[in-house]
Enzyme design. Sequence first.
Site, short mmCIF file in Angstrom:
data_model
loop_
_atom_site.label_atom_id
_atom_site.label_comp_id
_atom_site.label_asym_id
_atom_site.label_seq_id
_atom_site.Cartn_x
_atom_site.Cartn_y
_atom_site.Cartn_z
N ARG A 127 -12.97 -9.90 35.45
CA ARG A 127 -14.02 -10.07 34.44
C ARG A 127 -13.51 -10.67 33.13
O ARG A 127 -14.29 -11.02 32.26
CB ARG A 127 -14.71 -8.72 34.17
N ASP A 152 -4.09 -0.93 31.08
CA ASP A 152 -5.21 -1.55 30.36
C ASP A 152 -5.91 -0.55 29.44
O ASP A 152 -7.04 -0.77 29.02
CB ASP A 152 -6.21 -2.19 31.34
N ALA A 160 -0.72 -1.06 36.55
CA ALA A 160 -1.07 -2.34 35.91
C ALA A 160 -1.30 -3.43 36.95
O ALA A 160 -1.06 -4.60 36.70
CB ALA A 160 0.04 -2.76 34.95
N ALA A 161 -1.78 -3.03 38.13
CA ALA A 161 -1.95 -4.02 39.19
C ALA A 161 -3.36 -4.58 39.26
O ALA A 161 -3.62 -5.52 40.01
CB ALA A 161 -1.55 -3.40 40.53
C1 UD1 Z 1 -10.20 5.61 37.93
C2 UD1 Z 1 -10.27 7.03 38.43
C3 UD1 Z 1 -11.48 7.74 37.80
C4 UD1 Z 1 -11.42 7.66 36.29
C5 UD1 Z 1 -11.26 6.23 35.85
C6 UD1 Z 1 -11.01 6.17 34.36
C7 UD1 Z 1 -9.33 7.01 40.67
C8 UD1 Z 1 -9.62 7.01 42.11
N1 UD1 Z 1 -10.37 7.03 39.86
O1 UD1 Z 1 -11.36 4.95 38.33
O2 UD1 Z 1 -11.52 9.09 38.20
O3 UD1 Z 1 -12.60 8.22 35.73
O4 UD1 Z 1 -10.12 5.62 36.51
O5 UD1 Z 1 -11.05 4.86 33.94
O6 UD1 Z 1 -8.18 7.06 40.27
N2 UD1 Z 1 -4.97 0.14 39.57
C9 UD1 Z 1 -3.87 -0.35 40.23
N3 UD1 Z 1 -3.94 -0.52 41.58
C10 UD1 Z 1 -5.03 -0.21 42.30
C11 UD1 Z 1 -6.16 0.28 41.61
C12 UD1 Z 1 -6.11 0.46 40.26
O7 UD1 Z 1 -2.85 -0.64 39.61
O8 UD1 Z 1 -4.99 -0.39 43.52
C13 UD1 Z 1 -4.91 0.32 38.12
C14 UD1 Z 1 -5.88 -0.57 37.37
O9 UD1 Z 1 -5.22 -1.76 36.96
C15 UD1 Z 1 -6.26 0.27 36.17
C16 UD1 Z 1 -6.13 1.69 36.69
O10 UD1 Z 1 -5.32 1.63 37.84
O11 UD1 Z 1 -5.33 0.12 35.13
C17 UD1 Z 1 -7.49 2.27 37.05
O12 UD1 Z 1 -8.14 1.44 37.95
P1 UD1 Z 1 -9.71 1.29 37.95
O13 UD1 Z 1 -10.11 0.48 39.10
O14 UD1 Z 1 -10.17 0.91 36.61
O15 UD1 Z 1 -10.11 2.82 38.18
P2 UD1 Z 1 -11.42 3.38 38.78
O16 UD1 Z 1 -11.34 3.31 40.26
O17 UD1 Z 1 -12.56 2.77 38.11
#
Ligand code: UD1
Length: 454
Positions: free
Chosen positions: A13, A100, A7-8
Site C-alpha cells: 500500500r 513498521d 520486518a518482512a
Molecule cells: C498482527 C497480530 C494481531 C495484532 C496486529 C497488530 C498475528 C497473527 N496477528 O496482525 O493480533 O492485533 O498484528 O498490528 O500476529 N510480518 C512478517 N512476516 C509475516 C507476516 C507479518 O514479517 O509473514 C510482519 C509485518 O511486516 C509486520 C508485523 O509482522 O511488521 C505484523 O504483520 P501484520 O500483517 O501487520 O499483522 P496482522 O496479521 O495484521
Amino acid sequence: MHVVILAAGQGKRMRSALPKVLQPLARRPLLGHVLDTARALGASKLCVVYGHGGDQVRQALDAPDLAWALQAEQLGTGHAVQQAAPHLPESGPVLILYGDVPLTRRETLASLVAAAGDQGFALLTVDMQDPSGYGRIVRDAAHRVIRIVEHKDANEAERAIREVNTGILCCQAQDLRRWLGELKNDNAQGEFYLTDIIALAVRDGIEVKTTQPMGMWETLGVNDKAQLAELERLHQRNQAAALLIAGVTLIDPARIDIRGELICGRDVEIDVGCVFEGRVEIADSARIGAYCVLKDARIGPGATLHPYCHINGATVGAANLIGPYARLRPGAVLAEDVHIGNFVEVKNSVIAAHSKANHLSYVGDADIGSKVNIGAGTITCNYDGVNKFRTVIEDEAFIGSDTQLVAPVRVGKGATLGAGTTLTKDAPAGELTLSRAKQLSLANWKRPVKQPKQ
Ligand code: UD1
Ligand code: MG
C-alpha cells in the site's frame, strides 16, 4: 535480552519501490527507529526478519550487533519468528517488535520486559474504540488472559472485545522455541499466527501478564503514506513537546521539523517553519528566525539567524548576525561577532572575530582575519575549473564592493582594495590597491535618437 524485529511485510500500500521498513520517518528509516529503541533498551542481540528481495534493507541498516533472518515467503507472524529461531539464545527473555511500528517509547518496552521478568510472559495491549482488524485479548472470568483471537477468526462476542494485541510481547527463549514448533495454520487466513503462543503458554501454566503504553500512538503501525505522514506529525509533536519542557521557546510547536538530534541551551528561541537535520547544537540565548534550515551545525551563544538561512556543516560564532537569506556551507567557521548578511555564501572558510560580509558575496576557501569588512558583491575566485585555491585576507583589511580575489592571493593587514578591483597579485599591508580602467567622459557624445515610424 534478545530482540526479534519482524520486518518482512511487503508494504504494497506504500506504492513505492522502497521497502516499507525503509520508508523514512524524520529522515530515518522506520526500522532504524525500532533498532534505536531496541539498542536504547540495552538489547544484547538484535535479529531482523526481512523479506524476499529485502537485500536493500540489509544494506541500509547492517551493523555488527544485527543478525538477519530471511523469510522468503510471508506465511504469518509465527512463521516469521520461526525464521529467527536459529538466532535465539538457549534461554532468557526475547522481546518481539514490529519493524513498521516506529514510535514505541523505550519506557513502555522497559516496563513490558520488567513484567515478563526472566521467567514469565508479558503482552503489550491497548484498548481501542474501533478494534476491527486487530487480534482480541480473550480473558477468563478471573480476568486472566487465555488466548488471542484474530479478527477474521473471531465470533461476534469476541469481536466486541476492545482490548487488542499490539503484537509486541516478551517471553522466554526456551518456551518460545517449544511453542513455535507447535504452531498450525488452520485458521481463516491460513497463516502461522504468533498469537497462538498465548494459549500454549496458558496450557503450560505460564501466566500471561499485560502492560499498556502511555499512548495508543506508540503502537501504531505504518501501512500507507497517509499513516506515515500521521506518524511523522506525531513524532514531531513529541519532539517539540520535549523541547518545550526543556525550556526552549517554540513560537509554534506545530511548525518545527527535527530530522535528527537538536540540542538546545537555555533561552533558545525558534521561530516557525525551521527544519533541523543531522546533529544541530544551539547555544544559550541564540535565536533562529523563521524558515531556517540547519544541518550538522553549531550555533554560538547569543547568535541570531534572521529568516531563511541555510546552514550546513558550519559553525556560527557567539553573537553572530546571520541572514536573512544567508548560506553557510561545510567548513564555514565563524568566530565571535561576525555578520553575514543577505545573499552571502560562505564555504570552507574561517572568519575571525568582528568581521562582516553583509551583502551579495561568495567567500570560498578563504582565511579571513578579524575586523575585516567585505563589501557588497565580493567574490573569491577559488576555482580554475580543476583546482581550488585559498584566499587570505588579514586583519582589518577593507575589501571594496564588487571585488574579485583571484586565488591564490593574499590581502595584507589593514590593506584597502578599491571597489571593482580584480586582484590577481597580493595586496600589500596598509596600502590602497585597485585595478580599474581610467574613467573618461566624452563631452560631444550624442545618445542615438529613435526615429518616429512613418
Ligand atoms: C498482527 C497480530 C494481531 C495484532 C496486529 C497488530 C498475528 C497473527 N496477528 O496482525 O493480533 O492485533 O498484528 O498490528 O500476529 N510480518 C512478517 N512476516 C509475516 C507476516 C507479518 O514479517 O509473514 C510482519 C509485518 O511486516 C509486520 C508485523 O509482522 O511488521 C505484523 O504483520 P501484520 O500483517 O501487520 O499483522 P496482522 O496479521 O495484521
Ligand atoms: Mg496480516
